[in-house]
Design an enzyme around this catalytic site. Structure first.
Site, PDB file in Angstrom:
ATOM      1  N   CYS A 266      21.110 -38.923  30.355  1.00  0.00           N
ATOM      2  CA  CYS A 266      21.199 -38.247  29.064  1.00  0.00           C
ATOM      3  C   CYS A 266      19.788 -38.177  28.468  1.00  0.00           C
ATOM      4  CB  CYS A 266      22.148 -38.997  28.149  1.00  0.00           C
ATOM      5  SG  CYS A 266      22.272 -38.241  26.517  1.00  0.00           S
TER       6      CYS A 266
ATOM      7  N   CYS B  25      18.954 -37.482  25.472  1.00  0.00           N
ATOM      8  CA  CYS B  25      18.919 -38.032  24.116  1.00  0.00           C
ATOM      9  C   CYS B  25      18.874 -39.561  24.112  1.00  0.00           C
ATOM     10  CB  CYS B  25      20.139 -37.587  23.330  1.00  0.00           C
ATOM     11  SG  CYS B  25      20.306 -35.799  23.202  1.00  0.00           S
ATOM     12  N   HIS B  26      19.540 -40.176  25.073  1.00  0.00           N
ATOM     13  CA  HIS B  26      19.724 -41.627  25.013  1.00  0.00           C
ATOM     14  C   HIS B  26      19.214 -42.378  26.213  1.00  0.00           C
ATOM     15  CE1 HIS B  26      22.873 -39.676  22.615  1.00  0.00           C
ATOM     16  NE2 HIS B  26      22.441 -40.521  21.722  1.00  0.00           N
ATOM     17  N   GLY B  27      18.824 -41.668  27.256  1.00  0.00           N
ATOM     18  CA  GLY B  27      18.307 -42.359  28.434  1.00  0.00           C
ATOM     19  C   GLY B  27      19.386 -42.829  29.359  1.00  0.00           C
TER      20      GLY B  27
ATOM     21  N   HIS C  43      27.835 -39.187  22.038  1.00  0.00           N
ATOM     22  CA  HIS C  43      27.112 -39.329  20.782  1.00  0.00           C
ATOM     23  C   HIS C  43      26.829 -37.976  20.125  1.00  0.00           C
ATOM     24  CE1 HIS C  43      23.299 -40.241  18.430  1.00  0.00           C
ATOM     25  NE2 HIS C  43      24.260 -40.817  17.769  1.00  0.00           N
TER      26      HIS C  43
END
Length: 157
Positions: A153, A155-157, A134
């Site tokens: 991640c 940013c996104h879990g 992403h």
């Protein structure tokens, strides 16, 4: 219909037929044509070669294209991170429990529904490029914040 008769050594116009074998002997002009064509061909190749050669990758780019890792030094259940083309690559020596857990995942619930057997060549090794698709961030290697194995991640879990 009459066939025109020509003197020996002459050529019948437009037909390419030579009436005498002596007319087919190589002349100095023929040699000059062949030599000039060959010289021009060699010159064209020598002129084009630097342009073609500069398109090949240099030694630094070739060196970045391959990375060798000694997998025998990675114990079962452990992961390492290596760099390949400037990107992190995560290599995990999976245990039988990791392999079974990966195979038992319901593929339909995954964002990218591909079974584990299609993702790995040898089940005991998992090799992934460690870049988030992403935003390009690098996931944290295990153990993650939730106590599981794998990568997380931010940013996104």
């Amino acid at each position: 219909m009459a066939i025109p008769i020509h003197a020996p050594g002459t050529m019948i116009r437009g037909s390419g037929f030579v009436a005498n074998q002596h007319a087919q002997e190589a002349t100095r002009r023929d040699f000059l044509y062949v030599a000039t064509t060959a010289f021009a061909g060699v010159g064209a190749v020598m002129t084009a070669w630097p342009f073609i050669d500069q398109m090949a990758p240099d030694a630094a780019a070739l060196a970045l294209g391959s990375t060798e890792v000694d997998l025998s030094k990675i114990p079962v259940g452990q992961s390492i991170t290596v760099t390949w083309r400037g990107k992190p690559v995560f290599i995990r020596h999976r245990s039988e429990g990791d392999i079974k857990a990966a195979r038992d995942v319901d593929v339909t619930k995954l964002p990218d529904p591909v079974p584990d057997s299609a993702r790995v060549k040898k089940p005991e090794w998992l090799v992934v490029v460690g870049v988030c698709t992403h935003l390009g961030c690098i996931p944290l290697a295990q153990p993650n914040f939730f106590g599981g194995t794998g990568w997380f991640c931010l940013c996104h879990g």
